[in-house]
Scaffold this motif. Structure first.
Motif, PDB file in Angstrom:
ATOM      1  N   LEU A  77      12.676  -4.633  17.129  1.00  0.00           N
ATOM      2  CA  LEU A  77      13.726  -3.613  17.241  1.00  0.00           C
ATOM      3  C   LEU A  77      13.997  -3.254  18.696  1.00  0.00           C
ATOM      4  O   LEU A  77      15.158  -3.104  19.097  1.00  0.00           O
ATOM      5  N   LEU A  78      12.955  -3.125  19.492  1.00  0.00           N
ATOM      6  CA  LEU A  78      13.141  -2.836  20.918  1.00  0.00           C
ATOM      7  C   LEU A  78      13.857  -3.977  21.632  1.00  0.00           C
ATOM      8  O   LEU A  78      14.764  -3.752  22.429  1.00  0.00           O
ATOM      9  N   CYS A  79      13.446  -5.196  21.327  1.00  0.00           N
ATOM     10  CA  CYS A  79      14.050  -6.355  22.000  1.00  0.00           C
ATOM     11  C   CYS A  79      15.475  -6.606  21.521  1.00  0.00           C
ATOM     12  O   CYS A  79      16.325  -7.027  22.306  1.00  0.00           O
ATOM     13  N   ARG A  80      15.743  -6.348  20.260  1.00  0.00           N
ATOM     14  CA  ARG A  80      17.107  -6.503  19.748  1.00  0.00           C
ATOM     15  C   ARG A  80      18.041  -5.524  20.438  1.00  0.00           C
ATOM     16  O   ARG A  80      19.167  -5.866  20.813  1.00  0.00           O
ATOM     17  N   HIS A  81      17.556  -4.307  20.621  1.00  0.00           N
ATOM     18  CA  HIS A  81      18.355  -3.294  21.316  1.00  0.00           C
ATOM     19  C   HIS A  81      18.659  -3.733  22.756  1.00  0.00           C
ATOM     20  O   HIS A  81      19.740  -3.482  23.273  1.00  0.00           O
ATOM     21  N   ALA A  82      17.703  -4.420  23.384  1.00  0.00           N
ATOM     22  CA  ALA A  82      17.881  -4.896  24.764  1.00  0.00           C
ATOM     23  C   ALA A  82      18.504  -6.292  24.819  1.00  0.00           C
ATOM     24  O   ALA A  82      18.617  -6.880  25.895  1.00  0.00           O
ATOM     25  N   GLU A  83      18.901  -6.817  23.659  1.00  0.00           N
ATOM     26  CA  GLU A  83      19.485  -8.156  23.552  1.00  0.00           C
ATOM     27  C   GLU A  83      18.559  -9.232  24.107  1.00  0.00           C
ATOM     28  O   GLU A  83      18.984 -10.155  24.813  1.00  0.00           O
ATOM     29  N   ARG A  84      17.287  -9.129  23.781  1.00  0.00           N
ATOM     30  CA  ARG A  84      16.255 -10.091  24.202  1.00  0.00           C
ATOM     31  C   ARG A  84      15.398 -10.478  22.996  1.00  0.00           C
ATOM     32  O   ARG A  84      14.177 -10.417  23.046  1.00  0.00           O
ATOM     33  N   VAL A  85      16.019 -10.875  21.909  1.00  0.00           N
ATOM     34  CA  VAL A  85      15.299 -11.192  20.674  1.00  0.00           C
ATOM     35  C   VAL A  85      14.279 -12.299  20.899  1.00  0.00           C
ATOM     36  O   VAL A  85      13.196 -12.283  20.309  1.00  0.00           O
ATOM     37  N   VAL A  86      14.589 -13.268  21.755  1.00  0.00           N
ATOM     38  CA  VAL A  86      13.654 -14.360  22.003  1.00  0.00           C
ATOM     39  C   VAL A  86      12.316 -13.831  22.532  1.00  0.00           C
ATOM     40  O   VAL A  86      11.264 -14.406  22.261  1.00  0.00           O
ATOM     41  N   VAL A  87      12.331 -12.723  23.233  1.00  0.00           N
ATOM     42  CA  VAL A  87      11.097 -12.122  23.741  1.00  0.00           C
ATOM     43  C   VAL A  87      10.247 -11.634  22.574  1.00  0.00           C
ATOM     44  O   VAL A  87       9.029 -11.813  22.557  1.00  0.00           O
ATOM     45  N   SER A  88      10.883 -11.034  21.574  1.00  0.00           N
ATOM     46  CA  SER A  88      10.126 -10.565  20.405  1.00  0.00           C
ATOM     47  C   SER A  88       9.577 -11.734  19.600  1.00  0.00           C
ATOM     48  O   SER A  88       8.467 -11.655  19.071  1.00  0.00           O
ATOM     49  N   VAL A  89      10.332 -12.812  19.507  1.00  0.00           N
ATOM     50  CA  VAL A  89       9.848 -13.999  18.798  1.00  0.00           C
ATOM     51  C   VAL A  89       8.635 -14.575  19.525  1.00  0.00           C
ATOM     52  O   VAL A  89       7.631 -14.938  18.898  1.00  0.00           O
ATOM     53  N   ALA A  90       8.704 -14.640  20.841  1.00  0.00           N
ATOM     54  CA  ALA A  90       7.577 -15.150  21.626  1.00  0.00           C
ATOM     55  C   ALA A  90       6.340 -14.285  21.416  1.00  0.00           C
ATOM     56  O   ALA A  90       5.238 -14.800  21.189  1.00  0.00           O
ATOM     57  N   PHE A  91       6.510 -12.959  21.479  1.00  0.00           N
ATOM     58  CA  PHE A  91       5.389 -12.056  21.237  1.00  0.00           C
ATOM     59  C   PHE A  91       4.807 -12.291  19.841  1.00  0.00           C
ATOM     60  O   PHE A  91       3.594 -12.377  19.665  1.00  0.00           O
ATOM     61  N   GLY A  92       5.683 -12.388  18.852  1.00  0.00           N
ATOM     62  CA  GLY A  92       5.245 -12.596  17.467  1.00  0.00           C
ATOM     63  C   GLY A  92       4.494 -13.898  17.274  1.00  0.00           C
ATOM     64  O   GLY A  92       3.474 -13.939  16.571  1.00  0.00           O
ATOM     65  N   ILE A  93       4.977 -14.967  17.878  1.00  0.00           N
ATOM     66  CA  ILE A  93       4.273 -16.250  17.782  1.00  0.00           C
ATOM     67  C   ILE A  93       2.886 -16.135  18.420  1.00  0.00           C
ATOM     68  O   ILE A  93       1.898 -16.625  17.875  1.00  0.00           O
ATOM     69  N   GLY A  94       2.805 -15.458  19.555  1.00  0.00           N
ATOM     70  CA  GLY A  94       1.507 -15.251  20.191  1.00  0.00           C
ATOM     71  C   GLY A  94       0.566 -14.449  19.317  1.00  0.00           C
ATOM     72  O   GLY A  94      -0.610 -14.793  19.165  1.00  0.00           O
ATOM     73  N   TYR A  95       1.077 -13.392  18.711  1.00  0.00           N
ATOM     74  CA  TYR A  95       0.267 -12.520  17.861  1.00  0.00           C
ATOM     75  C   TYR A  95      -0.239 -13.293  16.642  1.00  0.00           C
ATOM     76  O   TYR A  95      -1.435 -13.270  16.319  1.00  0.00           O
ATOM     77  N   VAL A  96       0.663 -14.004  15.954  1.00  0.00           N
ATOM     78  CA  VAL A  96       0.271 -14.775  14.769  1.00  0.00           C
ATOM     79  C   VAL A  96      -0.744 -15.854  15.143  1.00  0.00           C
ATOM     80  O   VAL A  96      -1.740 -16.060  14.436  1.00  0.00           O
ATOM     81  N   SER A  97      -0.519 -16.532  16.268  1.00  0.00           N
ATOM     82  CA  SER A  97      -1.461 -17.581  16.667  1.00  0.00           C
ATOM     83  C   SER A  97      -2.843 -17.004  16.954  1.00  0.00           C
ATOM     84  O   SER A  97      -3.855 -17.662  16.727  1.00  0.00           O
ATOM     85  N   HIS A  98      -2.903 -15.762  17.434  1.00  0.00           N
ATOM     86  CA  HIS A  98      -4.199 -15.113  17.663  1.00  0.00           C
ATOM     87  C   HIS A  98      -4.958 -14.961  16.341  1.00  0.00           C
ATOM     88  O   HIS A  98      -6.147 -15.306  16.262  1.00  0.00           O
ATOM     89  N   LEU A  99      -4.271 -14.475  15.320  1.00  0.00           N
ATOM     90  CA  LEU A  99      -4.927 -14.287  14.023  1.00  0.00           C
ATOM     91  C   LEU A  99      -5.345 -15.623  13.417  1.00  0.00           C
ATOM     92  O   LEU A  99      -6.429 -15.737  12.833  1.00  0.00           O
ATOM     93  N   VAL A 100      -4.522 -16.643  13.585  1.00  0.00           N
ATOM     94  CA  VAL A 100      -4.875 -17.982  13.110  1.00  0.00           C
ATOM     95  C   VAL A 100      -6.107 -18.492  13.861  1.00  0.00           C
ATOM     96  O   VAL A 100      -7.050 -19.013  13.255  1.00  0.00           O
ATOM     97  N   GLY A 101      -6.108 -18.326  15.180  1.00  0.00           N
ATOM     98  CA  GLY A 101      -7.239 -18.776  15.985  1.00  0.00           C
ATOM     99  C   GLY A 101      -8.540 -18.100  15.607  1.00  0.00           C
ATOM    100  O   GLY A 101      -9.606 -18.729  15.612  1.00  0.00           O
ATOM    101  N   ASP A 102      -8.483 -16.816  15.268  1.00  0.00           N
ATOM    102  CA  ASP A 102      -9.693 -16.101  14.862  1.00  0.00           C
ATOM    103  C   ASP A 102     -10.111 -16.438  13.437  1.00  0.00           C
ATOM    104  O   ASP A 102     -11.247 -16.161  13.044  1.00  0.00           O
ATOM    105  N   SER A 103      -9.238 -17.021  12.659  1.00  0.00           N
ATOM    106  CA  SER A 103      -9.523 -17.327  11.256  1.00  0.00           C
ATOM    107  C   SER A 103      -9.975 -18.757  11.021  1.00  0.00           C
ATOM    108  O   SER A 103     -10.770 -19.017  10.111  1.00  0.00           O
TER     109      SER A 103
END
Length: 173
Positions: A77-103
């Motif tokens: 929502l913050l990145c969409r407001h700033a018209e930087r959705v790709v930044v939120s996708v990058a953050f999300g991919i990093g976050y998900v990969s962290h959980l996968v790596g720990d699992s």
């Protein structure tokens, strides 16, 4: 997984999105968001559990899929407001990969009881026992096959990063 392993895994998971879905290279802001996303769960949980003592485990609150949905939704929502959705996708991919790596290590070892952190607080915390703190983890660092795998991931990720930079004309001379 150690921080360098999370970073390498996150970057390698991000590359297909960067080139297949987008067709170009991301900005440094997106790559920075990816890096933060790969470390985010540990940046929240480890200090709050090991230093302050307000969380039951170094894998609890931010390691939960429930937190992932809330945090990534807020970042989007913050990145969409700033018209930087790709930044939120990058953050999300990093976050998900962290959980996968720990699992993944627990899944490969058949230690499914250690995966309850993914739905904390619904199922409690994994049976880790005394987790110690930052210094005890580094003091007990041993060269295992999983640690060697993380170093290999770093080499592959660094190579991929250098190839991307070279193809973009950002090569170092």
């Amino acid at each position: 997984m150690w921080p360098w392993g999370h970073l390498a895994l996150g970057y390698l998971c991000y590359l297909p999105y960067e080139y297949r879905a987008r067709g170009d290279a991301s900005t440094w802001l997106a790559v920075g968001a990816l890096a933060v996303g790969t470390q985010f769960p540990d940046l929240v949980d480890k200090p709050l559990a090991w230093t302050v003592g307000v969380l039951p485990s170094g894998r609890s609150l931010a390691h939960s899929v429930l937190a992932l949905v809330v945090v990534c939704g807020a970042v989007y929502l913050l990145c969409r407001h700033a018209e930087r959705v790709v930044v939120s996708v990058a953050f999300g991919i990093g976050y998900v990969s962290h959980l996968v790596g720990d699992s993944v290590g627990h899944v490969l070892a058949g230690e499914y009881e250690y995966l309850v952190f993914l739905v904390w607080p619904l199922l409690g915390t994994p049976p880790y026992g005394d987790e110690g703190g930052f210094l005890s983890h580094f003091a007990n660092l041993e060269l295992t096959s999983f640690l060697a795998f993380q170093f290999a991931l770093c080499v592959v990720a660094l190579g991929a990063f250098l190839v991307v930079q070279y193809r973009l004309g950002r090569a170092w001379h």
